[in-house]
Design a protein around this motif. Structure first.
Motif, PDB file in Angstrom:
ATOM      1  N   VAL A 251       0.823  -1.415   0.040  1.00 25.02           N
ATOM      2  CA  VAL A 251      -0.073   0.121   0.136  1.00 25.02           C
ATOM      3  C   VAL A 251       0.929   1.147  -0.110  1.00 25.02           C
ATOM      4  N   TYR A 252       1.822   1.118   0.878  1.00 27.93           N
ATOM      5  CA  TYR A 252       2.818   2.393   1.144  1.00 27.93           C
ATOM      6  C   TYR A 252       3.678   2.816  -0.104  1.00 27.93           C
ATOM      7  N   SER A 253       3.832   1.681  -0.876  1.00 29.68           N
ATOM      8  CA  SER A 253       4.814   2.030  -1.986  1.00 29.68           C
ATOM      9  C   SER A 253       4.069   2.189  -3.163  1.00 29.68           C
ATOM     10  N   SER A 254       2.647   2.313  -3.137  1.00 30.63           N
ATOM     11  CA  SER A 254       1.996   2.657  -4.630  1.00 30.63           C
ATOM     12  C   SER A 254       1.008   3.706  -4.170  1.00 30.63           C
ATOM     13  N   LEU A 255       1.526   4.637  -3.309  1.00 29.16           N
ATOM     14  CA  LEU A 255       0.805   5.844  -2.864  1.00 29.16           C
ATOM     15  C   LEU A 255       0.541   6.898  -4.008  1.00 29.16           C
ATOM     16  N   THR A 256      -0.470   7.467  -4.300  1.00 31.76           N
ATOM     17  CA  THR A 256      -0.621   8.629  -5.183  1.00 31.76           C
ATOM     18  C   THR A 256      -0.193   9.948  -4.723  1.00 31.76           C
ATOM     19  N   PRO A 257      -0.093  10.902  -5.319  1.00 33.56           N
ATOM     20  CA  PRO A 257       0.395  12.208  -4.952  1.00 33.56           C
ATOM     21  C   PRO A 257      -0.726  12.666  -3.960  1.00 33.56           C
ATOM     22  N   TRP A 258      -2.167  12.298  -4.203  1.00 33.75           N
ATOM     23  CA  TRP A 258      -3.144  12.834  -3.222  1.00 33.75           C
ATOM     24  C   TRP A 258      -2.992  12.313  -2.080  1.00 33.75           C
ATOM     25  N   ASP A 259      -2.835  10.931  -2.045  1.00 34.03           N
ATOM     26  CA  ASP A 259      -2.624  10.205  -0.765  1.00 34.03           C
ATOM     27  C   ASP A 259      -1.426  10.526   0.040  1.00 34.03           C
TER      28      ASP A 259
ATOM     29  N   LEU B 251       7.400   4.191   7.911  1.00 32.19           N
ATOM     30  CA  LEU B 251       6.433   3.562   7.046  1.00 32.19           C
ATOM     31  C   LEU B 251       4.948   3.996   7.218  1.00 32.19           C
ATOM     32  N   GLY B 252       4.306   4.632   6.355  1.00 35.19           N
ATOM     33  CA  GLY B 252       2.779   5.119   6.880  1.00 35.19           C
ATOM     34  C   GLY B 252       3.050   6.629   6.952  1.00 35.19           C
ATOM     35  N   GLY B 253       4.089   7.354   7.324  1.00 40.55           N
ATOM     36  CA  GLY B 253       4.177   8.733   7.545  1.00 40.55           C
ATOM     37  C   GLY B 253       4.831   8.980   9.060  1.00 40.55           C
ATOM     38  N   ALA B 254       5.274  10.269   9.172  1.00 38.04           N
ATOM     39  CA  ALA B 254       6.008  10.557  10.366  1.00 38.04           C
ATOM     40  C   ALA B 254       5.120  10.315  11.608  1.00 38.04           C
ATOM     41  N   HIS B 255       3.934  10.430  11.508  1.00 35.13           N
ATOM     42  CA  HIS B 255       2.792  10.156  12.726  1.00 35.13           C
ATOM     43  C   HIS B 255       2.960   8.857  13.353  1.00 35.13           C
ATOM     44  N   TYR B 256       3.417   8.070  12.377  1.00 31.66           N
ATOM     45  CA  TYR B 256       3.464   6.375  13.139  1.00 31.66           C
ATOM     46  C   TYR B 256       4.666   6.378  14.047  1.00 31.66           C
ATOM     47  N   ASN B 257       5.827   7.169  13.603  1.00 26.19           N
ATOM     48  CA  ASN B 257       6.949   6.955  14.824  1.00 26.19           C
ATOM     49  C   ASN B 257       7.609   8.662  14.563  1.00 26.19           C
ATOM     50  N   PRO B 258       7.216   9.266  15.407  1.00 26.56           N
ATOM     51  CA  PRO B 258       7.694  10.573  15.524  1.00 26.56           C
ATOM     52  C   PRO B 258       9.166  10.721  16.120  1.00 26.56           C
ATOM     53  N   SER B 259       9.431   9.819  16.974  1.00 24.39           N
ATOM     54  CA  SER B 259      10.896  10.011  17.362  1.00 24.39           C
ATOM     55  C   SER B 259      11.938   9.399  16.432  1.00 24.39           C
ATOM     56  N   GLU B 260      11.576   8.771  15.563  1.00 26.83           N
ATOM     57  CA  GLU B 260      12.268   8.544  14.302  1.00 26.83           C
ATOM     58  C   GLU B 260      12.529   9.552  13.531  1.00 26.83           C
TER      59      GLU B 260
END
Length: 325
Positions: free
Chosen positions: A49-57, A267-276
């Motif tokens: 899913v996260y490797s096939s994101l569209t620009p709008w996603d 994976l999935g965005g910054a909100h999934y692992n803010p410390s990283e």
């Protein structure tokens, strides 16, 4: 956590696994090995899913309500931070956070655009939309940094400069233009990081940097996808198409040399692992500061001039007629 449209299949699969785990506590239906196999399938689904994101996603990820904001970066990257207020002309713009900070022992002037994290703070911060006094406040702090020979760090995250009548009455366009001119010739190193939305003049008025980094799912554009769709097709619902043609994602901007580096997100965005992501941004800042600190002011300004002159790609079309060019 708010679920985005492209994550619905992942959420349903995760719920199914959780239900099996709960059921196993009472009356085992699946072995631990079978549960592990399901979790591995979930990991593969996430990667797909996260490797096939569209620009709008990716715009939706960038606008996720739980995505870290400027204040989060300041609190998690800085050992010390003393906030400074006001533009010395009109007032203090709460959409801009600025002050003296220490990052990894180095003193910086940190200036961030802050959206807020809940209803009350979003209203207080005007959703990150700057008034003219916000741009003047940022300029004042950068000039203070120049005086004391401190590097400047910009954190960009705004849907745009505030378009209201009060801002126009107080010189919104003039304030942005003044920042573009004065920041371009500021004789101190400047580092900018696009952590979320970098939209229109709101971002550009604070986006001058000798080194510019951009988070993987942030976007940087002259206009929002909705605004672009409204102008081009008179239909804001075509925002997905607009997000694609605007070429506003990090990989496009790196190709056009508008940014210098893409900062990878979890994976999935910054909100999934803010410390990283805090570690990644901090690493970028320190590396760029190490490269910039040895440059004398006159060479720094020359490099900055060349950097902006070389941005973009141009095509020249030559028409040949009757054997003549």
């Amino acid at each position: 956590m708010d679920t985005l449209p492209h994550e619905k299949q992942i959420e349903e699969y995760q719920k199914t696994i959780n239900q099996f785990k709960e059921q196993n506590d009472k009356n085992p239906l699946l072995s631990s090995n079978e549960i592990q196999k399901l979790e591995k399938k979930l990991d593969k689904l996430k990667e797909k899913v996260y490797s096939s994101l569209t620009p709008w996603d990716r715009v939706l990820i960038c606008r996720h309500p739980n995505r870290p904001k400027s204040l989060d970066y300041i609190h998690n990257m800085c050992e010390q931070f003393t906030e400074l207020y006001g533009d010395r002309t009109f007032g203090d713009d709460h959409a801009v956070i600025g002050g003296l900070a220490k990052i990894n022992g180095q003193k910086f002037m940190v200036i961030g655009q802050e959206k807020g994290s809940d209803t009350e703070s979003r209203l207080y911060r005007n959703f990150g939309m700057l008034h003219p006094e916000g741009f003047r406040k940022a300029l004042r702090l950068t000039q203070l940094a120049e005086k004391f020979e401190l590097p400047v760090l910009f954190l960009l995250d705004t849907p745009g400069a505030f378009p209201g009548l009060t801002s126009e009455e107080r010189g919104q366009g003039w304030a942005i233009a003044m920042n573009l001119r004065e920041l371009s010739r500021l004789a101190t190193p400047m580092i900018a990081v696009v952590i979320g939305e970098g939209c229109s003049g709101g971002a550009l008025g604070m986006g001058i940097g000798d080194a510019v980094g951009m988070l993987e799912h942030a976007y940087y554009s002259v206009i929002s996808p909705e605004g672009c769709a409204s102008i081009l097709w008179k239909d804001a619902s075509k925002k997905s198409e607009a997000a694609e043609v605007l070429c506003m994602n990090a990989e496009h901007l790196l190709e056009f040399e508008i940014i210098d580096e893409i900062i990878k997100e979890p994976l999935g965005g910054a909100h999934y692992n803010p410390s990283e992501i805090y570690k990644g941004v901090k690493k970028f800042i320190i590396e760029k500061w190490e490269a910039l600190k040895a440059l004398p002011p006159e060479l720094l300004l020359e490099h900055r001039y060349d950097k902006f002159r070389n941005m973009g790609r141009f095509e020249t079309i030559v028409e040949v007629e009757s054997g003549k060019v």
